[in-house]
Design a protein around this motif. Structure first.
Motif, PDB file in Angstrom:
ATOM      1  N   PRO A 109       0.836  -1.214   0.000  1.00  0.00           N
ATOM      2  CA  PRO A 109       0.000   0.000   0.000  1.00  0.00           C
ATOM      3  C   PRO A 109       0.862   1.251   0.000  1.00  0.00           C
ATOM      4  CG  PRO A 109      -0.043  -1.069   2.150  1.00  0.00           C
ATOM      5  CD  PRO A 109       0.662  -2.006   1.223  1.00  0.00           C
ATOM      6  N   GLN A 110       0.427   2.249  -0.733  1.00  0.00           N
ATOM      7  CA  GLN A 110       1.206   3.485  -0.833  1.00  0.00           C
ATOM      8  C   GLN A 110       1.214   4.272   0.462  1.00  0.00           C
ATOM      9  OE1 GLN A 110      -0.286   5.641  -4.228  1.00  0.00           O
ATOM     10  NE2 GLN A 110       0.672   4.268  -5.697  1.00  0.00           N
ATOM     11  N   THR A 111       0.152   4.159   1.240  1.00  0.00           N
ATOM     12  CA  THR A 111       0.073   4.862   2.520  1.00  0.00           C
ATOM     13  C   THR A 111      -0.299   3.862   3.608  1.00  0.00           C
ATOM     14  OG1 THR A 111      -2.258   5.407   2.128  1.00  0.00           O
ATOM     15  CG2 THR A 111      -0.611   7.027   1.460  1.00  0.00           C
ATOM     16  N   PRO A 112       0.191   4.048   4.825  1.00  0.00           N
ATOM     17  CA  PRO A 112      -0.147   3.135   5.915  1.00  0.00           C
ATOM     18  C   PRO A 112      -1.602   3.307   6.327  1.00  0.00           C
ATOM     19  CG  PRO A 112       1.084   5.010   6.751  1.00  0.00           C
ATOM     20  CD  PRO A 112       1.093   5.131   5.254  1.00  0.00           C
ATOM     21  N   PRO A 113      -2.199   2.277   6.968  1.00  0.00           N
ATOM     22  CA  PRO A 113      -3.581   2.414   7.437  1.00  0.00           C
ATOM     23  C   PRO A 113      -3.664   3.487   8.510  1.00  0.00           C
ATOM     24  CG  PRO A 113      -2.556   0.427   8.341  1.00  0.00           C
ATOM     25  CD  PRO A 113      -1.616   0.972   7.303  1.00  0.00           C
ATOM     26  N   ILE A 114      -4.785   4.188   8.567  1.00  0.00           N
ATOM     27  CA  ILE A 114      -4.953   5.285   9.522  1.00  0.00           C
ATOM     28  C   ILE A 114      -6.105   4.967  10.468  1.00  0.00           C
ATOM     29  CG2 ILE A 114      -4.013   7.024   7.965  1.00  0.00           C
ATOM     30  CD1 ILE A 114      -6.874   7.821   7.279  1.00  0.00           C
ATOM     31  N   GLY A 115      -6.194   5.736  11.526  1.00  0.00           N
ATOM     32  CA  GLY A 115      -7.276   5.545  12.493  1.00  0.00           C
ATOM     33  C   GLY A 115      -6.717   5.298  13.877  1.00  0.00           C
ATOM     34  N   ASP A 116      -7.552   5.536  14.881  1.00  0.00           N
ATOM     35  CA  ASP A 116      -7.122   5.391  16.260  1.00  0.00           C
ATOM     36  C   ASP A 116      -7.145   3.944  16.730  1.00  0.00           C
ATOM     37  OD1 ASP A 116      -6.817   8.128  16.409  1.00  0.00           O
ATOM     38  OD2 ASP A 116      -8.869   8.457  17.122  1.00  0.00           O
ATOM     39  N   ARG A 117      -7.993   3.142  16.133  1.00  0.00           N
ATOM     40  CA  ARG A 117      -8.160   1.756  16.583  1.00  0.00           C
ATOM     41  C   ARG A 117      -7.321   0.819  15.717  1.00  0.00           C
ATOM     42  NH1 ARG A 117     -12.802  -0.330  15.666  1.00  0.00           N
ATOM     43  NH2 ARG A 117     -12.849  -1.756  17.435  1.00  0.00           N
ATOM     44  N   TRP A 118      -6.553  -0.046  16.383  1.00  0.00           N
ATOM     45  CA  TRP A 118      -5.696  -0.976  15.651  1.00  0.00           C
ATOM     46  C   TRP A 118      -6.526  -1.982  14.857  1.00  0.00           C
ATOM     47  CZ3 TRP A 118      -0.817   0.352  15.292  1.00  0.00           C
ATOM     48  CH2 TRP A 118      -0.260   1.164  16.284  1.00  0.00           C
ATOM     49  N   ILE A 119      -7.676  -2.358  15.410  1.00  0.00           N
ATOM     50  CA  ILE A 119      -8.549  -3.293  14.682  1.00  0.00           C
ATOM     51  C   ILE A 119      -9.021  -2.646  13.384  1.00  0.00           C
ATOM     52  CG2 ILE A 119     -10.795  -4.444  14.723  1.00  0.00           C
ATOM     53  CD1 ILE A 119     -10.398  -4.966  17.692  1.00  0.00           C
ATOM     54  N   GLY A 120      -9.408  -1.384  13.463  1.00  0.00           N
ATOM     55  CA  GLY A 120      -9.843  -0.673  12.260  1.00  0.00           C
ATOM     56  C   GLY A 120      -8.735  -0.567  11.231  1.00  0.00           C
ATOM     57  N   GLN A 121      -7.509  -0.349  11.679  1.00  0.00           N
ATOM     58  CA  GLN A 121      -6.385  -0.292  10.747  1.00  0.00           C
ATOM     59  C   GLN A 121      -6.192  -1.639  10.039  1.00  0.00           C
ATOM     60  OE1 GLN A 121      -2.721   1.256  12.290  1.00  0.00           O
ATOM     61  NE2 GLN A 121      -3.702   2.963  13.338  1.00  0.00           N
ATOM     62  N   GLY A 122      -6.312  -2.724  10.804  1.00  0.00           N
ATOM     63  CA  GLY A 122      -6.179  -4.049  10.200  1.00  0.00           C
ATOM     64  C   GLY A 122      -7.261  -4.310   9.175  1.00  0.00           C
ATOM     65  N   GLN A 123      -8.477  -3.867   9.480  1.00  0.00           N
ATOM     66  CA  GLN A 123      -9.588  -4.052   8.541  1.00  0.00           C
ATOM     67  C   GLN A 123      -9.396  -3.212   7.274  1.00  0.00           C
ATOM     68  OE1 GLN A 123     -12.754  -3.012  11.223  1.00  0.00           O
ATOM     69  NE2 GLN A 123     -13.064  -5.128  11.920  1.00  0.00           N
ATOM     70  N   GLN A 124      -8.894  -1.986   7.431  1.00  0.00           N
ATOM     71  CA  GLN A 124      -8.590  -1.145   6.262  1.00  0.00           C
ATOM     72  C   GLN A 124      -7.552  -1.814   5.366  1.00  0.00           C
ATOM     73  OE1 GLN A 124      -7.440   2.926   7.081  1.00  0.00           O
ATOM     74  NE2 GLN A 124      -8.798   3.002   8.852  1.00  0.00           N
ATOM     75  N   LEU A 125      -6.528  -2.341   5.997  1.00  0.00           N
ATOM     76  CA  LEU A 125      -5.457  -2.984   5.256  1.00  0.00           C
ATOM     77  C   LEU A 125      -5.972  -4.232   4.542  1.00  0.00           C
ATOM     78  CD1 LEU A 125      -2.446  -2.339   4.895  1.00  0.00           C
ATOM     79  CD2 LEU A 125      -1.960  -3.953   6.759  1.00  0.00           C
TER      80      LEU A 125
END
Length: 368
Positions: A109-125
């Motif tokens: 991915p060109q940019t890392p996942p964003i957000g305050d919640r690590w679970i949300g970042q994993g889901q974005q990724l």
């Protein structure tokens, strides 16, 4: 190492410059390597060993262990060295191939996942990774051989190896190499989750260097932020919400129906039950009932005992990174490398392979 190389030169009866040329090395680079101002690459060592009639292991010495930045989920023991040694050898070979022009081109991915919640970042990724897979015509949720999919879609080297003392896997992120290693296992659903988990680490750019994990299911280990993200990624990547909702819409929940679903998705009954409950697709009582179902009993209920046996057999065998194998052999065919790195990867004697190639009429010119 320099002393051993000098010994080869002396035994050959040739000058240092002549020996370097015969080995396909620039004499000035040989001089710098012997003086310690330049590092011998693994391909240099392969050429020198082949010319001198010795093994690369002899050049390295039996007590040579690479120094790598490793983070273990439990205190390191004597077994950790063998885990990092294989990773070091594979990533060093990948770096040497990049130096010769055979670069790895991982899809990241060109940019890392964003957000305050690590679970949300994993889901974005996971959403990004699923999109990449689907564009390539691949379906991770319904594909048993996840290692092959990761290599084909994300161009990341994947090995299955005999990891000691219950190590689940490792992820390595270096300048010219991306590597995932999972342990051989008689619990194929665990190995498959490990591969997805380590893919999450690589795509997120976690731990630049080497990340070795003894037990990704350990509760203390799984509370770490990057582990929460990697676990969330693996769950969403292997059991995507949109597809689960679509395939379970209107389903009559019987033991047989649930067992067939577990094998369609190539996951353990426990993992599937938790995911369905967390998505509010089954109530808690059904979740508890299905969590108690073993993969073996699910195979019998689903009529998939043959597939389950094949799955166990596949997960129990070592796997060589196929992209690395391809690039190593191509470097040999192009005359940029000797046959030894390829032979070392497949665990065969280079002369045996050379004779087989000659018999097949595929022997290319010797490397210059």
């Amino acid at each position: 190492m320099a002393q051993r190389v000098r010994q080869l030169i002396n035994n050959s009866g040739r000058s240092q410059g002549e020996f370097a040329v015969l080995a396909g090395l620039d004499p000035s680079k040989m001089s710098k390597s012997l003086s310690g101002t330049r590092r011998f690459t693994s391909l240099d060592l392969a050429r020198l060993a082949e010319l001198g009639g010795v093994t690369v292991d002899w050049l390295l010495g039996a007590d040579e262990t690479p120094a790598l930045a490793a983070r273990l989920s439990s205190p390191p023991d004597s077994s950790a060295g063998s885990v990092t040694l294989e990773a070091s050898q594979l990533t060093q070979l990948r770096a040497d191939l990049a130096f010769l022009g055979y670069e790895q081109h991982p899809a990241l991915p060109q940019t890392p996942p964003i957000g305050d919640r690590w679970i949300g970042q994993g889901q974005q990724l996971a959403a990004w990774a699923l999109d990449q897979a689907r564009q390539a015509g691949a379906d991770p949720s319904h594909t048993r051989d996840l290692a092959e999919l990761i290599e084909n879609v994300f161009k990341i080297d994947v090995a299955i190896s005999d990891l000691p003392n219950g190590f689940d896997g490792l992820a390595c992120t270096k300048e010219h190499a991306r590597l995932i290693v999972a342990g051989t296992s008689t619990v194929p659903s665990r190995q498959r989750f490990t591969l997805a988990h380590e893919l999450g680490h690589v795509l997120a750019g976690d731990d630049q260097g080497l990340l070795v994990e003894a037990d990704i299911y350990d509760k203390r280990h799984s509370r770490q932020s990057s582990e929460i993200r990697a676990n969330a990624f693996a769950t969403a990547f292997l059991l995507p919400e949109d597809m689960l909702r679509s395939e379970t819409s209107g389903m009559t929940w019987t033991n047989e129906a649930f067992a067939k679903l577990a094998f369609r998705w190539w996951v353990s009954p426990s993992a599937l039950a938790w995911r369905l409950h967390n998505l509010n697709l089954i109530p808690k009582d059904l979740c508890d009932r299905y969590r108690g179902m073993t993969t073996e009993s699910a195979a019998l209920l689903a009529g998939e005992l043959g597939s389950f046996t094949e799955w166990i057999d596949a997960a129990s065998h070592r796997r060589i990174p196929q992209l690395l194998l391809r690039d190593t052999f191509q470097a040999y065919l192009d005359g940029a490398s000797t046959l030894r790195p390829f032979a070392n990867l497949i665990g065969m004697d280079s002369e045996t392979i050379r004779q087989a190639l000659e018999q097949a009429g595929e022997e290319p010119p010797l490397a210059s």
